[in-house]
Write an enzyme that holds these catalytic residues in place. Structure first.
Site, short mmCIF file in Angstrom:
data_model
loop_
_atom_site.label_atom_id
_atom_site.label_comp_id
_atom_site.label_asym_id
_atom_site.label_seq_id
_atom_site.Cartn_x
_atom_site.Cartn_y
_atom_site.Cartn_z
N HIS A 243 0.86 -1.19 0.00
CA HIS A 243 0.00 0.00 0.00
C HIS A 243 0.89 1.23 0.00
O HIS A 243 2.10 1.16 0.20
CB HIS A 243 -0.95 0.01 1.20
CG HIS A 243 -0.25 0.08 2.54
ND1 HIS A 243 0.38 1.21 3.01
CD2 HIS A 243 -0.08 -0.87 3.51
CE1 HIS A 243 0.91 0.98 4.19
NE2 HIS A 243 0.65 -0.28 4.52
N ASP A 370 -2.89 -19.07 12.95
CA ASP A 370 -1.72 -19.56 13.70
C ASP A 370 -1.76 -19.01 15.12
O ASP A 370 -1.69 -17.80 15.34
CB ASP A 370 -0.44 -19.13 12.98
CG ASP A 370 0.77 -19.93 13.42
OD1 ASP A 370 1.04 -19.97 14.64
OD2 ASP A 370 1.43 -20.52 12.55
N SER A 385 2.55 -4.98 6.99
CA SER A 385 2.13 -4.74 5.61
C SER A 385 3.27 -5.05 4.66
O SER A 385 4.38 -4.55 4.83
CB SER A 385 1.71 -3.28 5.44
OG SER A 385 0.59 -2.98 6.21
#
Length: 436
Positions: A243, A370, A385
């Protein structure tokens, strides 16, 4: 009404409904698709539509049972699209085998291999010119109140790139130029929404410090922690974050003048909770361990060149990419660095995926399954990210955003969009489509 007439109208309504649904499906079918050379794709087309290969594309792709490229009388036509040579092939949807209703471009490309990331990186970005983050009033030496920037049409989110034709270096440079020019009108070049224009401003001498000012607050740099997604060995290009880097105050995408990525070490974690996204905190030294340069900051991540990938990737092996057509709902895993400089594999599940004809950042929804990652971070946190998403031995995307109200869930972007943004994955040259 006689029974047979009711049945007739019912059958007619059913045919119209099926036809409308198929028209909608064809309208939403991508106008351009990528396929790896040697791979195949199954396509199901319902009557009265059919699929045909354009004559100049038969050396690039083929449809299984080519005798059925025209009108089929069966309710459902199943095609197997096979790629044979690199190039651009053209397909055509037809109605009743006669009327062309949509053209499709098929890019047949070689398998692309990249080195998967997962490493935490420090990111330092210098903006193109300076970014206006606020405007303010000025008390002039005459005791009057002025707002020259606002009067000249300068807005929050604008980038000031030149003053009187001189390229702006940073915020200090703006002050220096204004005080050299003093009370004369200045021509300021503004970039707004990728459009440049020039406006004139009359600086005002401030009563506070006797300096000439425009009535703006600006920013010229930013820094933070993110995650490397991939490195492509042939071009030395990298992609990260998935992003854009945006200004914290305005939300504006920051235009890159120059920037660097550096080796980083995660020092602590703020756990993500409902309504409060967590964060990875780390350390990096701007003068040490520079790994590469940032060339572009886009809506789909940051991109540039890595100088020496052995400094960070430690002889990791390449891995094939997976196009969105290969992505499946179900199990996958991400690579993430949440402790020191250790990269671990964490299980996730793809619970939703979007069919995207053009690049978009929210391509899929993933859920962290997880227990180790949930225990340490609460799920997905800021700084993760760019963490690569891997499924069936292929890199299919990268983590981009976390759900604020559920940190175990987040968005991912398809890897093909990042590779195209980086210039690694490009459409074939048109000459291939002509069999040259």
């Amino acid at each position: 009404m006689p029974r047979y007439r009711k049945l007739f109208y019912f059958a007619l309504l059913l045919i119209i409904l099926i036809y409308s649904v198929q028209m909608l499906n064809i309208a939403n079918f991508p106008s351009e698709i990528d396929i790896i050379k040697g791979d195949s794709r199954n396509l199901n087309i319902f009557f009265p539509f059919s699929l045909e290969i354009m004559e100049d594309s038969i050396d690039i792709v083929r449809l299984q049972d080519s005798s059925k490229m025209g009108l089929n009388v069966g309710l459902k036509n199943s095609y197997k699209l096979e790629s044979t040579n690199n190039g651009i092939a053209k397909l055509k949807f037809k109605l009743l085998g006669i009327f062309s209703i949509k053209n499709i471009k098929v890019n047949v490309v070689d398998q692309t291999y990249v080195v998967p990331g997962g490493e935490a990186i420090g990111v330092k970005l210098n903006t193109k010119g300076v970014l206006v983050v606020a405007t303010s009033e000025i008390s002039g030496i005459d005791g009057k109140i002025y707002n020259p920037a606002k009067k000249a049409g300068i807005k929050v989110g604008d980038s000031i790139t030149t003053i009187n034709g001189i390229k702006i270096k940073d915020a200090e440079h703006v002050i220096q130029l204004l005080n050299n020019i003093k009370s004369n009108k200045v021509k300021i070049e503004i970039e707004r929404n990728n459009v440049s224009f020039v406006t004139e401003v009359l600086p005002v001498k401030s009563k506070q410090d006797n300096s000439y000012r425009l009535g703006i607050w600006v920013r010229d740099k930013t820094a933070g922690i993110g995650t490397l997604t991939f490195y492509e060995p042939k071009t030395k290009k990298f992609g990260a974050l998935g992003h854009a880097i945006t200004d914290a105050d305005t939300g504006t995408l920051m235009k890159v003048e120059n920037g660097e990525i550096m080796r980083a070490k995660v020092s602590s974690i703020e756990q993500g909770k409902k309504g409060s996204p967590g964060e990875l905190r780390g350390m990096f030294f701007e003068t040490e361990d520079v790994l590469g340069k940032i060339e572009n900051n886009t809506a789909f991540g940051i991109y540039g060149i890595i100088y020496d990938y052995n400094k960070i990737l430690k002889q990791k092996k390449t891995m094939p990419i997976g196009f969105q057509s290969e992505v499946k709902i179900g199990k996958a895993h991400i690579l993430a660095n949440i402790d020191g400089d250790n990269i671990e594999k964490y299980e996730v599940e793809l619970i939703k995926m979007e069919k995207q004809n053009v690049p978009q950042s929210k391509s899929m929804v993933i859920k962290v399954t997880d227990s180790r990652l949930i225990e340490k971070t609460g799920g997905i946190v800021q700084g993760m990210s760019g963490s690569p998403i891997i499924q069936n031995g292929k890199i299919i995307g990268a983590v981009t955003h976390v759900f604020v109200n559920d940190p175990t869930k987040g968005y991912g972007i398809y890897i093909e969009w990042m590779l195209k943004e980086a210039g690694v994955l490009v459409n074939n040259n048109s000459e291939f489509a002509e069999g040259k």
